[in-house]
Design an enzyme around this catalytic site. Structure first.
Site, PDB file in Angstrom:
ATOM      1  N   HIS A  28       0.855  -1.186   0.000  1.00  0.00           N
ATOM      2  CA  HIS A  28       0.000   0.000   0.000  1.00  0.00           C
ATOM      3  C   HIS A  28       0.890   1.236   0.000  1.00  0.00           C
ATOM      4  CE1 HIS A  28      -3.515  -2.519   1.076  1.00  0.00           C
ATOM      5  NE2 HIS A  28      -2.589  -3.232   1.686  1.00  0.00           N
ATOM      6  N   HIS A  80       8.439   6.424  -3.772  1.00  0.00           N
ATOM      7  CA  HIS A  80       7.215   6.151  -3.025  1.00  0.00           C
ATOM      8  C   HIS A  80       7.475   6.381  -1.542  1.00  0.00           C
ATOM      9  CE1 HIS A  80       9.409   2.291  -3.098  1.00  0.00           C
ATOM     10  NE2 HIS A  80       8.972   2.183  -1.846  1.00  0.00           N
ATOM     11  N   HIS A 106       6.593   5.606   2.851  1.00  0.00           N
ATOM     12  CA  HIS A 106       6.175   4.730   3.935  1.00  0.00           C
ATOM     13  C   HIS A 106       5.934   5.571   5.182  1.00  0.00           C
ATOM     14  CE1 HIS A 106       7.186   0.831   1.982  1.00  0.00           C
ATOM     15  NE2 HIS A 106       8.085   1.564   1.353  1.00  0.00           N
ATOM     16  N   HIS A 138      11.431   6.349  -0.583  1.00  0.00           N
ATOM     17  CA  HIS A 138      12.356   5.467  -1.284  1.00  0.00           C
ATOM     18  C   HIS A 138      12.407   5.843  -2.761  1.00  0.00           C
ATOM     19  CE1 HIS A 138      11.669   2.049   1.891  1.00  0.00           C
ATOM     20  NE2 HIS A 138      12.438   3.032   2.342  1.00  0.00           N
ATOM     21  N   THR A 145      11.819  -4.238   0.904  1.00  0.00           N
ATOM     22  CA  THR A 145      11.145  -4.266   2.201  1.00  0.00           C
ATOM     23  C   THR A 145       9.727  -4.815   2.094  1.00  0.00           C
ATOM     24  OG1 THR A 145      10.342  -1.989   1.986  1.00  0.00           O
ATOM     25  CG2 THR A 145      12.502  -2.308   3.023  1.00  0.00           C
ATOM     26  N   THR A 146       9.370  -5.332   0.936  1.00  0.00           N
ATOM     27  CA  THR A 146       8.073  -5.965   0.700  1.00  0.00           C
ATOM     28  C   THR A 146       8.293  -7.276  -0.047  1.00  0.00           C
ATOM     29  OG1 THR A 146       7.841  -4.746  -1.388  1.00  0.00           O
ATOM     30  CG2 THR A 146       6.837  -3.766   0.579  1.00  0.00           C
TER      31      THR A 146
END
Length: 294
Positions: free
Chosen positions: A129, A154, A156, A173, A241-242
């Protein structure tokens, strides 16, 4: 099957049947066997194809509940690195423990603003997301003789990386990719403070709902304006990280924070909710300080 056919032939012969009838029976029997074999192969291929398609489907993951980061590695074999990897991201950075690294270079141009709010980002990498800004070609960083082109950036909330175990309200990032498919991610952390005018054009055009995207030719953005004045950063080898948590990613985490207002942070946070992965073990990795030349 051969024994059954031979026995059947003998019984036919005993009744003195015409040889042409015998041949017809044998041919029909063999055709039936071949047909069954073909159908079985076809069915197995169909099942195999369905299994492959099933495993290729993206597995749903998230940041809470049954699909939270603690379960990512068990959701799919494709995500096994999330639990089995030894060079995962993000990490806590202890400033007193870093070593000296090598210099890097960066060159960022202006870009028209293309922004999308995706549940899952699929064109560059799956970031969960997030709000993603796709960047025009022609901006890059170099590490040694290797060039990485900026593809998108993007956000976070709160931060994923920490400095001395301290989380900050937000992290950006900037995802770069080399010609051979390798990735380098430049990370910037945010702290609450004064209003930052450089983020206003982005905030004013944030999509309001997941799945919505905007392309604004008349709105220009230069990512250099979004970065700290200092060019010092921390470099280490990590992962996405995903999911699929792929390792071998070059991480460049800038030491200086960006300041934006409480209202500006809230504009991102209310759209993103909490989309940060917990800190991962360092496992003896070297964390180096470097300077990015503009």
């Amino acid at each position: 099957m051969y024994f059954i056919q031979t026995k059947f032939f003998n019984r036919i012969s005993n009744f003195a049947a015409d040889s042409s009838i015998v041949r017809l029976v044998l041919i029909t029997s063999l055709m039936s066997v071949i047909s069954c074999s073909t159908n079985s192969t076809s069915t197995n291929s169909s099942v195999s194809s369905q299994d492959n398609n099933s495993s290729a489907r993206p597995v749903e993951w998230g940041y809470s509940g049954e699909n939270s980061p603690a379960t990512w590695g068990q959701l799919s074999p494709l995500y096994s690195a999330c639990s089995e990897g030894v060079s995962q991201s993000p990490i806590d950075i202890e400033l007193r423990s870093v070593s000296l690294g090598k210099d890097l270079n960066r060159k960022y141009n202006h870009s028209s603003l293309t922004v999308a709010h995706h549940e899952h980002v699929e064109d560059i990498l799956d970031n969960g997301h997030t709000i993603q800004v796709t960047y025009d070609e022609g901006s890059w960083i170099t590490q040694g003789d290797k060039k990485f082109e900026l593809k998108q950036f993007h956000f976070h909330t709160p931060s994923e990386h920490t400095f001395n175990n301290k989380y900050l309200p937000m992290e950006m990032h900037l995802v770069h990719q080399s010609l051979d498919g390798k990735y380098a991610v430049l990370s910037v952390l945010f702290e609450e403070g004064k209003h930052n005018k450089n983020f206003e054009s982005l905030i004013q055009n944030l999509p309001s709902t997941p799945g919505e995207s905007k392309h604004l030719e008349h709105v220009k953005i230069n990512v250099d304006d979004l970065l700290p004045d200092s060019s010092a950063e921390v470099h280490y080898k990590g992962s996405f990280t995903t999911p699929p948590c792929t390792e071998g990613i070059e991480w460049l985490v800038m030491s200086e924070r960006i300041t934006i207002s409480k209202r500006q942070i809230a504009a991102f946070a209310e759209r993103l909710n909490a989309n940060n992965r917990p800190i991962q073990p360092l496992n003896g990795r070297v964390v180096a300080t470097e300077v990015i030349a503009r």
